[in-house]
Design a protein around this motif. Structure first.
Motif, PDB file in Angstrom:
ATOM      1  N   ARG A 100     117.222 137.415 -28.545  1.00 17.69           N
ATOM      2  CA  ARG A 100     115.764 137.550 -28.651  1.00 17.69           C
ATOM      3  C   ARG A 100     115.292 136.857 -29.908  1.00 17.69           C
ATOM      4  N   ASN A 101     114.129 136.270 -29.836  1.00 15.64           N
ATOM      5  CA  ASN A 101     113.469 135.697 -31.002  1.00 15.64           C
ATOM      6  C   ASN A 101     112.403 136.688 -31.446  1.00 15.64           C
ATOM      7  N   LEU A 102     112.582 137.240 -32.648  1.00 12.65           N
ATOM      8  CA  LEU A 102     111.712 138.309 -33.121  1.00 12.65           C
ATOM      9  C   LEU A 102     111.200 138.033 -34.530  1.00 12.65           C
ATOM     10  N   LYS A 103     110.017 138.550 -34.809  1.00  9.45           N
ATOM     11  CA  LYS A 103     109.472 138.542 -36.162  1.00  9.45           C
ATOM     12  C   LYS A 103     109.594 139.959 -36.699  1.00  9.45           C
ATOM     13  N   TYR A 104     109.931 140.062 -37.994  1.00  6.13           N
ATOM     14  CA  TYR A 104     110.028 141.379 -38.608  1.00  6.13           C
ATOM     15  C   TYR A 104     108.620 141.865 -38.955  1.00  6.13           C
ATOM     16  N   LYS A 105     108.357 143.107 -38.640  1.00  3.93           N
ATOM     17  CA  LYS A 105     107.112 143.760 -39.021  1.00  3.93           C
ATOM     18  C   LYS A 105     107.487 144.984 -39.833  1.00  3.93           C
ATOM     19  N   GLY A 106     106.810 145.212 -40.953  1.00  7.24           N
ATOM     20  CA  GLY A 106     107.106 146.351 -41.807  1.00  7.24           C
ATOM     21  C   GLY A 106     107.174 147.646 -41.020  1.00  7.24           C
ATOM     22  N   ALA A 107     108.060 148.536 -41.445  1.00  2.00           N
ATOM     23  CA  ALA A 107     108.307 149.775 -40.707  1.00  2.00           C
ATOM     24  C   ALA A 107     107.062 150.623 -40.536  1.00  2.00           C
ATOM     25  N   MET A 108     106.257 150.748 -41.569  1.00  3.26           N
ATOM     26  CA  MET A 108     105.047 151.574 -41.460  1.00  3.26           C
ATOM     27  C   MET A 108     104.030 150.902 -40.530  1.00  3.26           C
ATOM     28  N   SER A 109     103.909 149.593 -40.607  1.00  2.07           N
ATOM     29  CA  SER A 109     102.999 148.866 -39.711  1.00  2.07           C
ATOM     30  C   SER A 109     103.474 148.990 -38.264  1.00  2.07           C
ATOM     31  N   TYR A 110     104.775 148.851 -38.067  1.00  4.51           N
ATOM     32  CA  TYR A 110     105.384 148.961 -36.745  1.00  4.51           C
ATOM     33  C   TYR A 110     105.135 150.350 -36.146  1.00  4.51           C
ATOM     34  N   MET A 111     105.345 151.387 -36.962  1.00  6.71           N
ATOM     35  CA  MET A 111     105.160 152.756 -36.481  1.00  6.71           C
ATOM     36  C   MET A 111     103.677 153.091 -36.287  1.00  6.71           C
ATOM     37  N   GLN A 112     102.812 152.513 -37.110  1.00  8.46           N
ATOM     38  CA  GLN A 112     101.372 152.736 -36.946  1.00  8.46           C
ATOM     39  C   GLN A 112     100.920 152.205 -35.587  1.00  8.46           C
ATOM     40  N   ASP A 113     101.439 151.039 -35.194  1.00  4.92           N
ATOM     41  CA  ASP A 113     101.119 150.490 -33.870  1.00  4.92           C
ATOM     42  C   ASP A 113     101.566 151.453 -32.769  1.00  4.92           C
ATOM     43  N   LYS A 114     102.738 152.044 -32.940  1.00  3.31           N
ATOM     44  CA  LYS A 114     103.239 152.998 -31.939  1.00  3.31           C
ATOM     45  C   LYS A 114     102.361 154.249 -31.891  1.00  3.31           C
ATOM     46  N   LEU A 115     101.894 154.705 -33.055  1.00  8.00           N
ATOM     47  CA  LEU A 115     101.085 155.919 -33.122  1.00  8.00           C
ATOM     48  C   LEU A 115      99.746 155.733 -32.403  1.00  8.00           C
ATOM     49  N   TYR A 116      99.252 154.499 -32.358  1.00  9.67           N
ATOM     50  CA  TYR A 116      97.978 154.229 -31.685  1.00  9.67           C
ATOM     51  C   TYR A 116      98.154 153.605 -30.304  1.00  9.67           C
ATOM     52  N   SER A 117      99.380 153.656 -29.791  1.00  9.55           N
ATOM     53  CA  SER A 117      99.664 153.085 -28.479  1.00  9.55           C
ATOM     54  C   SER A 117      99.024 153.921 -27.368  1.00  9.55           C
ATOM     55  N   ASN A 118      98.609 153.249 -26.314  1.00  4.26           N
ATOM     56  CA  ASN A 118      98.083 153.928 -25.129  1.00  4.26           C
ATOM     57  C   ASN A 118      99.207 154.386 -24.199  1.00  4.26           C
ATOM     58  N   LYS A 119     100.401 153.893 -24.437  1.00  6.46           N
ATOM     59  CA  LYS A 119     101.547 154.273 -23.615  1.00  6.46           C
ATOM     60  C   LYS A 119     102.128 155.570 -24.178  1.00  6.46           C
ATOM     61  N   ILE A 120     102.133 156.610 -23.393  1.00  6.44           N
ATOM     62  CA  ILE A 120     102.485 157.955 -23.852  1.00  6.44           C
ATOM     63  C   ILE A 120     103.904 158.038 -24.411  1.00  6.44           C
ATOM     64  N   SER A 121     104.868 157.336 -23.822  1.00  4.80           N
ATOM     65  CA  SER A 121     106.248 157.411 -24.307  1.00  4.80           C
ATOM     66  C   SER A 121     106.375 156.795 -25.705  1.00  4.80           C
ATOM     67  N   ILE A 122     105.639 155.734 -25.951  1.00  5.36           N
ATOM     68  CA  ILE A 122     105.658 155.087 -27.266  1.00  5.36           C
ATOM     69  C   ILE A 122     104.948 155.979 -28.286  1.00  5.36           C
ATOM     70  N   TYR A 123     103.824 156.558 -27.881  1.00  5.45           N
ATOM     71  CA  TYR A 123     103.075 157.473 -28.744  1.00  5.45           C
ATOM     72  C   TYR A 123     103.931 158.681 -29.121  1.00  5.45           C
ATOM     73  N   LYS A 124     104.623 159.262 -28.147  1.00  5.66           N
ATOM     74  CA  LYS A 124     105.462 160.434 -28.409  1.00  5.66           C
ATOM     75  C   LYS A 124     106.615 160.106 -29.360  1.00  5.66           C
ATOM     76  N   GLU A 125     107.140 158.896 -29.252  1.00  3.35           N
ATOM     77  CA  GLU A 125     108.198 158.467 -30.169  1.00  3.35           C
ATOM     78  C   GLU A 125     107.666 158.440 -31.607  1.00  3.35           C
ATOM     79  N   ALA A 126     106.450 157.949 -31.781  1.00  7.65           N
ATOM     80  CA  ALA A 126     105.838 157.892 -33.117  1.00  7.65           C
ATOM     81  C   ALA A 126     105.547 159.285 -33.664  1.00  7.65           C
ATOM     82  N   LEU A 127     105.241 160.235 -32.787  1.00  2.75           N
ATOM     83  CA  LEU A 127     104.953 161.596 -33.233  1.00  2.75           C
ATOM     84  C   LEU A 127     106.138 162.237 -33.948  1.00  2.75           C
ATOM     85  N   LYS A 128     107.359 161.826 -33.592  1.00  2.00           N
ATOM     86  CA  LYS A 128     108.551 162.373 -34.245  1.00  2.00           C
ATOM     87  C   LYS A 128     108.561 162.060 -35.740  1.00  2.00           C
TER      88      LYS A 128
END
Length: 143
Positions: A100-128
């Protein structure tokens, strides 16, 4: 004022009175060395572990240092960076070689995106990695 009208509920929390905020103490193991991946949500995926290590090497961070011994600037780089070059990551998933070709995104920025995700499984992962706090806009519905 009618309490059950949607127009009267707080636009921030939608009348719930609380919100979730990322908790750095749940996201970062400050005692772990960089080579051990101190960013806990990234440890779950082989590709993200390898990406983290590649980013550290690119930024010439000493992998033997613990997160807490890094300078504040280096810590912020690992937590909040939004710009990074593209890294080619080779790993195995379900016994199959992947690239995979990936760009690194800071951990807090990455998790903030998950916390505001509309996908419930991703949102629940961030809640942990979050803590519940009173809504800042309505103070939890208190007057």
């Amino acid at each position: 004022m009618k309490l059950n009208k949607p127009q009267n509920e707080c636009p921030q929390c939608k009348g719930i009175g609380s919100a979730y905020k990322l908790d750095e103490t749940k996201i970062i193991n400050v005692k772990a060395r960089l080579e051990e991946i101190p960013i806990l949500p990234l440890k779950e995926y082989e590709s993200f572990r390898l990406l983290f290590l590649e980013f550290c090497k690119y930024r010439q961070l000493d992998l033997h240092k613990t997160f807490e011994t890094l300078s504040k600037e280096q810590q912020n780089l690992l937590l909040y960076v939004d710009e990074s070059p593209l890294f080619t990551i080779k790993y195995r998933h379900n016994k199959k070689a992947r690239t995979r070709n990936l760009k690194y995104k800071g951990a807090m920025s990455y998790m903030q995106d998950k916390l505001y995700s509309n996908k419930i499984s991703i949102y629940k992962e961030a809640l942990k990695y979050s803590k519940e706090i009173p809504c800042e806009a309505c103070n939890g519905g208190q007057k």
